[in-house]
Structure formats: structure tokens, C-alpha cells
Design an enzyme around this catalytic site. Structure first.
Site, PDB file in Angstrom:
ATOM      1  N   ASP A   1       0.837  -1.200   0.000  1.00  7.00           N
ATOM      2  CA  ASP A   1       0.000   0.000   0.000  1.00  7.00           C
ATOM      3  C   ASP A   1       0.875   1.255   0.000  1.00  7.00           C
ATOM      4  OD1 ASP A   1      -2.349  -1.464   0.075  1.00  7.00           O
ATOM      5  OD2 ASP A   1      -2.482  -1.429   2.268  1.00  7.00           O
TER       6      ASP A   1
ATOM      7  N   TYR B   1       6.333  -8.581   8.552  1.00  8.75           N
ATOM      8  CA  TYR B   1       5.975  -7.174   8.685  1.00  8.75           C
ATOM      9  C   TYR B   1       6.181  -6.700  10.119  1.00  8.75           C
ATOM     10  CZ  TYR B   1       3.312  -7.928   4.323  1.00  8.75           C
ATOM     11  OH  TYR B   1       2.934  -8.233   3.039  1.00  8.75           O
TER      12      TYR B   1
ATOM     13  N   ASP C   1      -6.716   1.896   8.058  1.00 10.77           N
ATOM     14  CA  ASP C   1      -5.396   2.517   8.176  1.00 10.77           C
ATOM     15  C   ASP C   1      -5.576   4.024   8.197  1.00 10.77           C
ATOM     16  OD1 ASP C   1      -5.867   3.272   5.537  1.00 10.77           O
ATOM     17  OD2 ASP C   1      -4.303   2.006   4.672  1.00 10.77           O
TER      18      ASP C   1
ATOM     19  N   ARG D   1      -3.878  -4.810   7.507  1.00  9.20           N
ATOM     20  CA  ARG D   1      -4.961  -3.880   7.871  1.00  9.20           C
ATOM     21  C   ARG D   1      -6.163  -4.637   8.408  1.00  9.20           C
ATOM     22  NH1 ARG D   1      -7.061  -1.192   3.272  1.00  9.20           N
ATOM     23  NH2 ARG D   1      -5.877  -2.522   1.853  1.00  9.20           N
TER      24      ARG D   1
END
Length: 237
Positions: free
Chosen positions: A48, A76, A90, A184
């Protein structure tokens, strides 16, 4: 290096640009270095615009490896804000609801995290690239349409709590997961598991397969990196 025959390049994608935007810039630099002959480039896994970190690019014949690279395990580091939600899960959208957090303890967070490790069902975010009748879900949402996505089977190998600030109600986690996992959506679901809300504040992809972010080429210094490479300008195909 022969970018026509095929090379696999890992860059550290910066904040605020799409994966395709990063790819287009690198392709431009490669094409310019090849004297204007266009170089085929593809990426193995979207990040993203608000996420940073490992973005794998494949050139020339190496684009055939994209599907197998996408299947690699990813890691991550994510920071979540508890006590509120946004439409996109987000910071792309403003907070749209607030929830209590006084009951949330470190022990409660650890217990909730454990419930998401393993093979689980996850509903992708409606603001995502998932397709509905050929249209991207985020396109439909931005045009004002309601979007309902079906849950997908994903695998999360590990979630580690790195930090939890009870004053700000922000927590940072390390997630090791398989293909198709939306961090997310994990933030959304973790907030619900804590009888509250949560959304993603920051996200950094630190590893894809064996490639770590420390191994990546700095996006803003890609031209400098190119200057140091021995490059074949012939297709040789």
C-alpha cells in the site's frame, strides 16, 4: 547484469507511493540506462502507499518467477492504534468511530494475538485490490457502492508483541505470514477481539522469503546503485 535476460531486484519502497509508481520509476531509470530500449519489469507483491519496505521487482525473463515469489513467506512490523477505527483500517481515512480501551491490558493483547496464529479465515478490506465482477473493490467503495467480500483462508505463522504503550494505546507487532494476508484486516480483527477498535498507523515489510529489508536497494539511490553495476546492453535472447 542483463536486465533483458532477467534480474530480480529488491528495493526499499518509501512512504507515499504505490507499488506501481515505484516500479514505473525504476523501469524508467533502467530504460534510460539501456539507451531508451524499454525494459520489462513486474513486481511480486503489492505494498500500500502508506506501507514501506521490501518490494521485489523482476525484469525481463525473470518476470516468469513473479507467481512463485509471491508465494514466499513475508514478515511485517506494524503499529496499531487501539480505541478507534477508520473505513480503510489505516490512516488513509479519518477515524470514524471511537471505542473504550480502559479494559485493555498487555495480557489481554497477548491472549488476543494468540488467536490469530495458524490457518485462519480473514475478510479482506473493502478498500483493497480484490475484484468483484471484474472491478477493484476500492474503486467500488470510492464510487459510493457497498462492498461485501468473502473470507479467505490465510496462514499466520507468528505474531510477536514488540511494544505496547498504555498511555497512547498503541501497540507494535511483528507478523510472519503467508500469501494473501492483509495486515490492515488483522488490525481490524484484533481490535474486535479486544472488544474495542483498531487501525493501522504504520506498516513496514521487513522480509520476503530470504530477502530482508537490509538487503534492499534504497529507492532514492537506485541510480547510484546502477552506476556500480556491470550491465550488458544486449538482449541475448
Amino acid at each position: 547484469m542483463n536486465f533483458f535476460q532477467g534480474e530480480i531486484i529488491a528495493i526499499d519502497k518509501p512512504l507515499g507511493i504505490t507499488s506501481f509508481g515505484a516500479l514505473a520509476h525504476i523501469r524508467y531509470l533502467l530504460t534510460r540506462r539501456m539507451g531508451g530500449t524499454k525494459v520489462k519489469v513486474g513486481h511480486a507483491g503489492t505494498l500500500d502507499p502508506l506501507a514501506t519496505g521490501v518490494l521485489i521487482l523482476c525484469t525481463g525473463r525473470a518476470t516468469k518467477q513473479i507467481e512463485s515469489l509471491q508465494a514466499h513467506t513475508k514478515e511485517y512490523v506494524a503499529t496499531l492504534q487501539l480505541g478507534a477505527t477508520t473505513a480503510s483500517y489505516d490512516c488513509e481515512h479519518e477515524e470514524n468511530a471511537a471505542f473504550p480501551t480502559a479494559h485493555i491490558t498487555r495480557e489481554a493483547v497477548l491472549k488476543a494475538i494468540d488467536g490469530f496464529v495458524g490457518d485462519i479465515e480473514q475478510v479482506p478490506p473493502s478498500y483493497s485490490a480484490c475484484k468483484i465482477d471484474g472491478e477493484r473493490a476500492y474503486t467500488l467503495r470510492r464510487s459510493g457502492e457497498n462492498v461485501t467480500l468473502k473470507p479467505k483462508r490465510i496462514r499466520i505463522d507468528a505474531i510477536e508483541l514488540i511494544g505496547f504503550d498504555t498511555a497512547t494505546m498503541r501497540l507494535t507487532i511483528r507478523v510472519v505470514c503467508g500469501k494473501g494476508t492483509y495486515i490492515r484486516a488483522l488490525a481490524r480483527d484484533l481490535g474486535r477481539a479486544l472488544d474495542s477498535g483498531a487501525y493501522l498507523v504504520s506498516l513496514r515489510r521487513t522480509r520476503v522469503g530470504a530477502i530482508r529489508v537490509e538487503d534492499c536497494i534504497d529507492y532514492d539511490r537506485f541510480d547510484e546503485w546502477l552506476d556500480k553495476q556491470e550491465i550488458e546492453r544486449e538482449h541475448n535472447i
